[in-house]
Each structure stands twice: as C-alpha cells, then as structure tokens.
Design an enzyme around this catalytic site. Structure first.
Site, PDB file in Angstrom:
ATOM      1  N   ASN A   1     -12.309   6.147   9.692  1.00  0.00           N
ATOM      2  CA  ASN A   1     -12.825   6.053   8.324  1.00  0.00           C
ATOM      3  C   ASN A   1     -13.751   4.826   8.244  1.00  0.00           C
ATOM      4  O   ASN A   1     -13.679   3.911   9.072  1.00  0.00           O
ATOM      5  CB  ASN A   1     -11.677   5.991   7.299  1.00  0.00           C
ATOM      6  CG  ASN A   1     -10.756   4.803   7.486  1.00  0.00           C
ATOM      7  OD1 ASN A   1     -10.787   4.132   8.513  1.00  0.00           O
ATOM      8  ND2 ASN A   1      -9.936   4.543   6.507  1.00  0.00           N
TER       9      ASN A   1
ATOM     10  N   ASN B   1       0.912  -1.152   0.000  1.00  0.00           N
ATOM     11  CA  ASN B   1       0.000   0.000   0.000  1.00  0.00           C
ATOM     12  C   ASN B   1       0.954   1.205   0.000  1.00  0.00           C
ATOM     13  O   ASN B   1       1.616   1.477   0.993  1.00  0.00           O
ATOM     14  CB  ASN B   1      -0.851  -0.050   1.273  1.00  0.00           C
ATOM     15  CG  ASN B   1      -2.041   0.885   1.305  1.00  0.00           C
ATOM     16  OD1 ASN B   1      -2.627   1.076   2.347  1.00  0.00           O
ATOM     17  ND2 ASN B   1      -2.434   1.452   0.193  1.00  0.00           N
TER      18      ASN B   1
ATOM     19  N   CYS C   1      -5.335   6.605   7.810  1.00  0.00           N
ATOM     20  CA  CYS C   1      -4.728   5.579   6.968  1.00  0.00           C
ATOM     21  C   CYS C   1      -3.764   4.783   7.831  1.00  0.00           C
ATOM     22  O   CYS C   1      -2.777   5.340   8.329  1.00  0.00           O
ATOM     23  CB  CYS C   1      -3.993   6.234   5.800  1.00  0.00           C
ATOM     24  SG  CYS C   1      -3.145   5.030   4.774  1.00  0.00           S
TER      25      CYS C   1
ATOM     26  N   GLU D   1     -10.711  -0.167  -1.693  1.00  0.00           N
ATOM     27  CA  GLU D   1     -10.663   1.061  -0.893  1.00  0.00           C
ATOM     28  C   GLU D   1     -11.434   2.205  -1.528  1.00  0.00           C
ATOM     29  O   GLU D   1     -11.312   2.449  -2.735  1.00  0.00           O
ATOM     30  CB  GLU D   1      -9.209   1.507  -0.705  1.00  0.00           C
ATOM     31  CG  GLU D   1      -8.479   0.729   0.341  1.00  0.00           C
ATOM     32  CD  GLU D   1      -7.189   1.417   0.749  1.00  0.00           C
ATOM     33  OE1 GLU D   1      -7.150   2.664   0.809  1.00  0.00           O
ATOM     34  OE2 GLU D   1      -6.212   0.683   0.987  1.00  0.00           O
ATOM     35  N   ARG D   2     -12.161   2.896  -0.682  1.00  0.00           N
ATOM     36  CA  ARG D   2     -12.779   4.156  -1.083  1.00  0.00           C
ATOM     37  C   ARG D   2     -11.684   5.081  -1.636  1.00  0.00           C
ATOM     38  O   ARG D   2     -10.636   5.259  -1.011  1.00  0.00           O
ATOM     39  CB  ARG D   2     -13.416   4.797   0.166  1.00  0.00           C
ATOM     40  CG  ARG D   2     -14.039   6.137  -0.037  1.00  0.00           C
ATOM     41  CD  ARG D   2     -14.617   6.690   1.242  1.00  0.00           C
ATOM     42  NE  ARG D   2     -13.607   7.010   2.252  1.00  0.00           N
ATOM     43  CZ  ARG D   2     -13.826   7.719   3.351  1.00  0.00           C
ATOM     44  NH1 ARG D   2     -15.032   8.169   3.622  1.00  0.00           N
ATOM     45  NH2 ARG D   2     -12.860   7.956   4.215  1.00  0.00           N
TER      46      ARG D   2
ATOM     47  N   ASN E   1     -15.080   1.835   2.491  1.00  0.00           N
ATOM     48  CA  ASN E   1     -14.037   0.850   2.197  1.00  0.00           C
ATOM     49  C   ASN E   1     -14.663  -0.523   2.407  1.00  0.00           C
ATOM     50  O   ASN E   1     -15.380  -0.719   3.396  1.00  0.00           O
ATOM     51  CB  ASN E   1     -12.861   1.027   3.149  1.00  0.00           C
ATOM     52  CG  ASN E   1     -12.180   2.371   2.994  1.00  0.00           C
ATOM     53  OD1 ASN E   1     -11.493   2.620   2.017  1.00  0.00           O
ATOM     54  ND2 ASN E   1     -12.382   3.274   3.963  1.00  0.00           N
TER      55      ASN E   1
ATOM     56  N   ASN F   1      -6.365  10.528  -1.026  1.00  0.00           N
ATOM     57  CA  ASN F   1      -6.431   9.285  -1.793  1.00  0.00           C
ATOM     58  C   ASN F   1      -6.010   9.546  -3.239  1.00  0.00           C
ATOM     59  O   ASN F   1      -5.933  10.701  -3.681  1.00  0.00           O
ATOM     60  CB  ASN F   1      -7.873   8.760  -1.796  1.00  0.00           C
ATOM     61  CG  ASN F   1      -8.272   8.086  -0.501  1.00  0.00           C
ATOM     62  OD1 ASN F   1      -7.491   7.352   0.101  1.00  0.00           O
ATOM     63  ND2 ASN F   1      -9.514   8.311  -0.070  1.00  0.00           N
TER      64      ASN F   1
ATOM     65  N   CYS G   1      -4.655  -2.751   3.544  1.00  0.00           N
ATOM     66  CA  CYS G   1      -5.328  -1.601   4.161  1.00  0.00           C
ATOM     67  C   CYS G   1      -5.283  -1.801   5.673  1.00  0.00           C
ATOM     68  O   CYS G   1      -5.876  -2.753   6.202  1.00  0.00           O
ATOM     69  CB  CYS G   1      -6.771  -1.508   3.663  1.00  0.00           C
ATOM     70  SG  CYS G   1      -7.705  -0.170   4.429  1.00  0.00           S
ATOM     71  N   GLY G   2      -4.561  -0.924   6.358  1.00  0.00           N
ATOM     72  CA  GLY G   2      -4.368  -1.080   7.800  1.00  0.00           C
ATOM     73  C   GLY G   2      -5.641  -0.864   8.590  1.00  0.00           C
ATOM     74  O   GLY G   2      -6.000  -1.671   9.455  1.00  0.00           O
TER      75      GLY G   2
ATOM     76  N   HIS H   1     -15.791   1.375   7.159  1.00  0.00           N
ATOM     77  CA  HIS H   1     -15.513   0.043   6.599  1.00  0.00           C
ATOM     78  C   HIS H   1     -16.752  -0.834   6.653  1.00  0.00           C
ATOM     79  O   HIS H   1     -17.498  -0.820   7.644  1.00  0.00           O
ATOM     80  CB  HIS H   1     -14.386  -0.638   7.384  1.00  0.00           C
ATOM     81  CG  HIS H   1     -13.087   0.076   7.251  1.00  0.00           C
ATOM     82  ND1 HIS H   1     -12.193  -0.191   6.243  1.00  0.00           N
ATOM     83  CD2 HIS H   1     -12.544   1.086   7.979  1.00  0.00           C
ATOM     84  CE1 HIS H   1     -11.147   0.609   6.359  1.00  0.00           C
ATOM     85  NE2 HIS H   1     -11.332   1.398   7.408  1.00  0.00           N
TER      86      HIS H   1
ATOM     87  N   GLY I   1      -8.533  -1.140   7.435  1.00  0.00           N
ATOM     88  CA  GLY I   1      -9.429  -2.230   7.030  1.00  0.00           C
ATOM     89  C   GLY I   1      -9.138  -3.510   7.804  1.00  0.00           C
ATOM     90  O   GLY I   1     -10.065  -4.244   8.188  1.00  0.00           O
TER      91      GLY I   1
HETATM   92  N1  LIG Z   1      -8.916   4.807   1.190  1.00  0.00           N
HETATM   93  C1  LIG Z   1      -9.115   4.978   2.604  1.00  0.00           C
HETATM   94  C2  LIG Z   1      -7.945   5.645   3.269  1.00  0.00           C
HETATM   95  C3  LIG Z   1      -6.670   4.861   3.211  1.00  0.00           C
HETATM   96  C4  LIG Z   1      -6.693   3.599   4.094  1.00  0.00           C
HETATM   97  C5  LIG Z   1      -5.351   2.916   4.086  1.00  0.00           C
HETATM   98  N2  LIG Z   1      -4.981   2.236   2.923  1.00  0.00           N
HETATM   99  C6  LIG Z   1      -5.060   2.134   5.355  1.00  0.00           C
HETATM  100  O1  LIG Z   1      -4.016   1.459   5.361  1.00  0.00           O
HETATM  101  O2  LIG Z   1      -5.778   2.253   6.343  1.00  0.00           O
HETATM  102  C7  LIG Z   1     -10.381   5.806   2.873  1.00  0.00           C
HETATM  103  O3  LIG Z   1     -10.806   6.575   1.984  1.00  0.00           O
HETATM  104  O4  LIG Z   1     -10.917   5.713   3.969  1.00  0.00           O
END
Ligand SMILES: N[C@@H](CCC[C@H](N)C(=O)O)C(=O)O
Length: 279
Positions: free
Chosen positions: A164, A13, A75, A215-216, A197, A66, A224-225, A166, A227
């Site tokens: 964020n 990522n 993120c 991912e959004r 997401n 993003n 995705c951490g 999920h 996530g």
């Molecule tokens: N695309 C996500 C933000 C990025 C998340 C990331 N890849 C992670 O590792 O958490 C969003 O729009 O919420």
C-alpha cells in the site's frame, strides 16, 4: 443471520475481525463495514478484517475494508491481529507458530513469538514511482526527498510502497503538525492516483523515530504498521536512521528492521483481543 466478530487492536489501531474461512467472498459489504466502523452508531474501528481460506498455497488469506469502505492491499497492525485471531479460531489444533497469509500485497508471514508479540515478515519495500503509484517522478525513478506543494507549503517527501502507498516527510516536531487539516490534502493530492497514507517523522536518534499518521480511508489513527515500515525505509534512504529502529506512535512502539540479507522488512509488535460480539 447473526455474524460473530472479535474486536482486536494493535497499538490502538483497532479492527473488527470476522471468521470468513468458509468462503473467499467477504460476508459483509463495504457499506456495512462503514456502518460497523462508526464510533457512535456502530462497533467502532479503523477497519474490518476477514480471515479467508488460503490461496496459491498459503494457509489463509486476509482482506480488509478501511472505515470509509475502501479496500487497501495490506495492513501491518491488522495482520498481527489476524495472526492471534487465527490461533484463537484454530484452538488446540494449531500446529505451527507462523502463518502464510495471501494478501493483495503478496504473501505476508506473521509469527507468534514466545513473549506474546507478533513478528511479521512484511516482504520487500517497493520504491519506483509507478509502484507507489505517484506521478511525482518518472515511472522508473524513486521518489526520495522530492518537493511537494501541499497547503501553500513545500514538503520534502519520500514515497514507499509496502503493498500500500506511503508518503513520508521528516519534520522537527511531529506534535506541531496539523494532521487533521493537512492529512486529507496529502491523501487526495493529484500526484497520488490511488490516494496515499501520510507519515510525519521526527528523528530522535538513528534508532528511535517518532511518527504520526494520516491513513488513507481511515484518517488519524493511533498506529500504522505498514506506515512504520515505510518510514524506516524512508529514514534509511535519507540517511536519517539505521536499518533497525524503534518507531514510537501515539498508541505505542513498533520494532522495525530492514534486513540487509534478504531486503525484507520485519515488524514486531503487540496484538490485543478486546471483546467478542454479534451483529
Ligand atoms: N489505511 C491503509 C490500510 C491500513 C494500514 C494499517 N493501519 C497498518 O497498520 O498498516 C491504506 O488504505 O493503505
């Protein structure tokens, strides 16, 4: 004026990190971020991350765009990369092995461990429908294993905010999910006013989950951490896993713990510097 950047990745990522410590305003616009993230005509990345001055008593702040130019609250892989980037920026003047970082999801604390990994206090998960946000349930209810129609199919979903949003679905085989076609339909579903997401999870055993993510604002990514953290929470809420588990993503593994003591999520994983440049 040329701007220096450093490319980092957390399990594939990948991010363009920019030293923005002299101002709280990002030095580039979301439109420029879209161009830089382009994998054919730009540097190529899932997002652009800015290291900004601290706020409300924190050491630093993080903002991220993003690859579609939208701004998420947090993120997880990115904040591990930011932790290592900050040690690089501070050089020998660094006096502590953790940083308090102000984000749109609250204060997040990455800590560099002795084995070169980064362990992050990700804060507590938020579970109410209004906190996700989603209209799938009434504002003060949790969204646990509720049916959602997407692409002529009913999926049982659980929603978790790590700052964020999920949406998590448990499936028999993650490899069989047509992410490219179904991901955008979840992301833009009318029950998610701020988009979403989407994580698909295959339970290997109570301490090992396989995950694929749409991912959004970035589409399919290798990891995705936030996530992975949200998926562990969803696993516990659905009695699919224990409070500590390895999450295997296409880019590698993260160790996630949902602590019973403080209700916080702890994520441990790598952050790798790739190269530096100027644009
Ligand atoms: N695309 C996500 C933000 C990025 C998340 C990331 N890849 C992670 O590792 O958490 C969003 O729009 O919420």
């Amino acid at each position: 004026m040329a701007i220096e950047f450093t490319k980092y990745h957390g399990l594939g990522n990948d991010f363009i990190l920019i030293d923005n410590r002299s101002s709280l305003t990002p030095v580039i616009t979301p439109e420029k971020a879209i161009k830089l993230c382009d994998r054919h005509f730009g540097i190529g990345a899932d997002g652009v991350i800015f290291a900004l001055p601290g706020q409300k008593g924190t050491d630093y702040s993080m903002r991220i765009f993003n690859s579609d130019g939208s701004e998420p609250e947090m993120c997880g892989n990115g904040i591990r990369c930011l932790g290592v980037f900050l040690t690089e920026l501070e050089g020998i003047s660094r006096t502590k092995d953790f940083y308090t970082i102000h984000t749109l999801a609250g204060t997040i604390t990455p800590q560099l461990t002795d084995d070169g990994q980064v362990k992050v206090d990700m804060g507590s998960p938020r579970l109410l429908a209004q906190e996700i946000p989603t209209t799938l349930a009434s504002a003060d209810s949790k969204v646990i294993n509720l049916p959602l129609e997407v692409a002529d199919k009913t999926w049982n979903v659980t929603c978790v905010s790590m700052g964020n949003p999920h949406c998590i679905t448990f499936v028999d085989d993650v490899a069989a999910i047509p992410l490219e076609t179904i991901g955008p339909k979840f992301e833009h579903h009318s029950v998610f006013p701020q988009r979403i997401n989407t994580e698909f999870i295959q339970v290997v055993n109570r301490n090992y989950l396989k995950m694929r993510v749409w991912e959004r604002g970035a589409g399919i990514t290798l990891a995705c951490g936030t996530g992975a953290c949200a998926s562990l929470v969803a696993g516990v809420l659905n009695d699919q896993c224990d409070r500590t588990a390895t999450i295997e993503l296409p880019g590698g593994c993260l160790e996630i713990e949902w602590s019973e003591n403080d209700n916080k999520i702890y994520m441990t994983g790598p952050a790798e510097r790739v190269f530096t440049g100027k644009f």
